[in-house]
Enzyme design. Structure first.
Site, PDB file in Angstrom:
ATOM      1  N   ASP A 118      -7.267   8.541  -8.974  1.00 58.79           N
ATOM      2  CA  ASP A 118      -6.153   9.364  -9.468  1.00 58.79           C
ATOM      3  C   ASP A 118      -6.335   9.990 -10.854  1.00 58.79           C
ATOM      4  OD1 ASP A 118      -5.411   7.682  -7.453  1.00 58.79           O
ATOM      5  OD2 ASP A 118      -3.767   6.748  -8.522  1.00 58.79           O
TER       6      ASP A 118
ATOM      7  N   GLU B 166       3.198   5.904  -3.943  1.00 64.27           N
ATOM      8  CA  GLU B 166       2.428   5.748  -5.178  1.00 64.27           C
ATOM      9  C   GLU B 166       2.598   6.992  -6.055  1.00 64.27           C
ATOM     10  OE1 GLU B 166      -1.274   3.031  -3.802  1.00 64.27           O
ATOM     11  OE2 GLU B 166      -1.548   5.133  -3.353  1.00 64.27           O
TER      12      GLU B 166
HETATM   13  C1  FRU Z   1      -3.301   5.541  -5.902  1.00 68.35           C
HETATM   14  C2  FRU Z   1      -3.456   4.159  -6.496  1.00 68.35           C
HETATM   15  C3  FRU Z   1      -2.356   3.879  -7.493  1.00 68.35           C
HETATM   16  C4  FRU Z   1      -2.961   2.849  -8.382  1.00 68.35           C
HETATM   17  C5  FRU Z   1      -4.399   3.303  -8.428  1.00 68.35           C
HETATM   18  C6  FRU Z   1      -5.382   2.190  -8.576  1.00 68.35           C
HETATM   19  O1  FRU Z   1      -4.465   6.113  -5.444  1.00 68.35           O
HETATM   20  O2  FRU Z   1      -3.464   3.194  -5.470  1.00 68.35           O
HETATM   21  O3  FRU Z   1      -1.140   3.496  -6.915  1.00 68.35           O
HETATM   22  O4  FRU Z   1      -2.377   2.806  -9.639  1.00 68.35           O
HETATM   23  O5  FRU Z   1      -4.646   3.999  -7.240  1.00 68.35           O
HETATM   24  O6  FRU Z   1      -6.665   2.680  -8.761  1.00 68.35           O
END
Ligand code: FRU
Length: 606
Positions: free
Chosen positions: A152, A326
């Site tokens: 992300d 998320e």
């Molecule tokens: C989304 C996610 C988020 C988390 C991150 C961990 O892709 O699962 O929810 O903070 O990636 O790398």
């Protein structure tokens, strides 16, 4: 000769000498000042007499993780690093930064790796780490991490002419783990500079996703213009995962962060409790935080950024629920052609996307500073109709009241299997968000951010032509590096299907078409090149469209990606593709009636 090669040769020589001498450890202590002792139960001690800036660690991408601790004297320094240290062969190296101990003695406690692993022969003390690109599938005008894994985008803010982009980064491998906030900057959203890792794991865990705000008026008391970052501290443990919210602030424009001494600032018993999005709500004179919690978004408020009060939650019976929610965002956007503004709640979901795996849905409605109300509850709205746009969030403090979004150009279904190794993970191009009205409902319009035009090289235009059956363009560009933008304008004269196929001399192709009666734009990447690394990769993606008479399409190709923007961004489709050579042919086919390609312009990357 670069240092990398020099070190490699040096190491090889040392290995040979050691073997000749029948030494139990591989290294000649005199030359490398590195000594390895293997103990019981896959425990190992590596002693370095005079540390160099880095110890280069050999990684085998698909090997299990080993645990690495840095030891000074008898104490552990810093957090554990989980590294897929090479067992059978070396795929690439990652740097363990030992600069704090340069010239001094330091040890490593390496657990979970047997004596027979090839790793021991390939540990390399070095003053340098080579970041030169080694990947043919690295996009040229999209942001990618200089090395290692990326998911992300995080903590994006704009300040004094610079766009800051942080990202979920594994500095110790090209698979997920050891999450830190990597940091890159750009002045034009096209060219990015890697600035190193800005927020590193600590006692509360890895640094998961989150956001930043520029506190122009020093409302939080960290200083005028302080950049304040909110992230999830994620601690895996034998008893399960634990997620809390933490804060760090930067007084040097986002280069380095000081962690708040009273972290974590927000805790919960929920297991999936993460990805804080913080912004200033001017009418209420308070800060707002959105958190993704299981399958809902929770909304909190605060006056000082440190104490938070829960105000509401949103999500029950709303939109898609095929997976966990998320990376939330909440932005107020103008509606094109009106004076109206609406709030948009961005909700990333994984799995449960329209074509499997991850995707970004959104809701349009009202927000009173405490509660979001969705005004179109029946329809699930998707932001992008491809398979590879996830974790989309927006820049804080963007210039001219713009709302600029960026996604991770991937999908959790196959991200670890993508055919790259020096780096893994790319971002989409930046997109300016607005809303438009269609059939009495509001939808997101994601237009390519205008800065992308700075990537354009000299335009090649094709004169207008009519397509009855098939029209072939053998060579799009005399020298095609796989990175170009194409702008196409088509006038339909009764065709029921308008097909466009981008292909190369190997027969690999991206097949796209407009299904006129169904009002759809379709993209098929099942024969686009390398596709077999995952059964979820070959795919046909479909977007609903509005106009089938006057077709406007912009295609952005960049070595291993294609992004299609139709009708100025009213529909967007982002897909990764891995062709063995650039697509340099384009054919148009018409079914039933005909159509005219009024203009076709190609801009190779400058
Ligand atoms: C989304 C996610 C988020 C988390 C991150 C961990 O892709 O699962 O929810 O903070 O990636 O790398």
């Amino acid at each position: 000769m670069n240092n990398w090669i020099k070190n490699y040769k040096n190491t090889t020589r040392i290995i040979c000498i050691s073997l000749l001498m029948g030494a139990s450890c591989w290294a000649n202590a005199q030359e490398t000042k590195l000594d390895v002792r293997h103990l019981a139960s896959e425990q190992n001690i590596v002693s370095i007499r005079e540390a160099k800036k880095y110890l280069l660690m050999p990684v085998e991408d698909q090997a299990p993780e080993s645990r690495v601790y840095v030891i000074k004297g008898n104490d552990r320094i810093g957090t554990v690093k989980n590294i897929r240290l090479a067992r059978q062969h070396v795929d690439y190296y990652v740097p363990l930064d030992l600069s704090d101990f340069a010239g001094e003695a330091v040890s490593l406690d390496i657990q979970g790796l047997s004596e027979s692993a090839v790793c021991w022969k390939h540990l390399k003390p070095s003053e340098t780490f080579d970041l030169k690109n080694r990947e043919k599938f690295r996009p040229l005008y999209h942001h990618t991490p200089a090395y290692g894994w990326m998911n992300d985008p995080n903590g994006m803010f704009y300040q004094d002419g610079t766009y800051h982009l942080y990202f979920q980064h594994n500095p110790y491998g090209s698979t997920w783990g050891n999450l830190a906030w990597g940091h890159s900057t750009s002045t034009d959203l096209v060219h990015w500079t890697y600035e190193g890792d800005a927020v590193m794991p600590d006692a509360w865990g890895m640094i998961f996703s989150g956001s930043s705000v520029v506190d122009k008026e020093n409302r939080a008391g960290f200083g005028e213009g302080a950049v304040i970052a909110f992230y999830t501290s994620a601690k895996p443990s034998p008893w399960g995962d634990c997620q809390t919210q933490s804060l760090a602030y930067s007084l040097d424009k986002g280069k380095t962060f000081i962690k708040y001494e009273k972290n974590p600032i927000l805790v919960s018993k929920e297991r999936d409790f993460r990805d804080p999005k913080v912004f200033w709500y001017a009418p209420g004179k308070h800060w707002v935080m959105l958190l993704a919690v299981g399958q809902e978004m929770q909304i909190f408020s605060s006056k000082n950024l440190k104490e938070w009060k829960k105000e509401s939650s949103f999500g029950a019976k709303q939109g898609a629920h095929g997976g966990v929610w998320e990376c939330p965002d909440l932005v107020e956007l103008p509606v094109e052609g009106t004076k109206e503004k609406k709030w948009v709640l961005i909700c990333n979901i994984n799995p449960g996307g329209p074509f499997g795996g991850s995707a970004t849905q959104y809701f349009v409605g009202t927000f009173d500073g405490k509660k979001f109300t969705n005004e179109s509850p029946t329809q699930t709205k998707w932001m992008d109709w491809g398979k590879d746009n996830y974790a989309t969030v927006t820049w804080n403090n963007a210039p001219d009241d713009r709302c600029i979004a960026l996604g991770w150009m991937s999908n959790w279904q196959y991200q670890t299997l993508l055919p790259t190794s020096q780096y893994r993970g790319a971002n989409t191009i930046a997109r300016d968000l607005t809303l438009y009205l269609a059939d009495g409902d509001y939808f997101l319009q994601s237009a390519p951010s205008p800065e992308i035009e700075q990537a354009r090289g000299e335009k090649k235009s094709f004169p207008k032509f009519k397509v009855r059956d098939t029209y072939e363009i053998e060579s799009l560009l005399p020298e095609n590096k796989g990175a170009y933008e194409m702008v196409i304008s088509i006038q339909n004269a009764g065709a029921s299907k308008i097909e466009l196929t981008l292909s190369n001399t190997k027969g690999e192709k991206i097949y796209m078409y407009y299904n006129v009666p169904r009002k759809q734009f379709v993209m098929d990447r099942s024969e686009s090149g390398l596709v077999n690394f995952s059964q979820d990769f070959p795919a046909v993606t479909v977007a609903p469209i509005h106009d089938t008479d006057d077709i406007q399409l912009r295609l952005f190709l960049d070595r291993s990606s294609i992004e299609a923007f139709g009708e100025g961004g009213k529909y967007v489709m982002t897909n990764r593709v891995f062709p063995s050579e650039a697509y340099n042919r384009l054919s148009f086919t018409s079914s039933r009636g005909s159509f005219t390609v009024k203009s076709l312009d190609i801009y190779p990357l400058k």
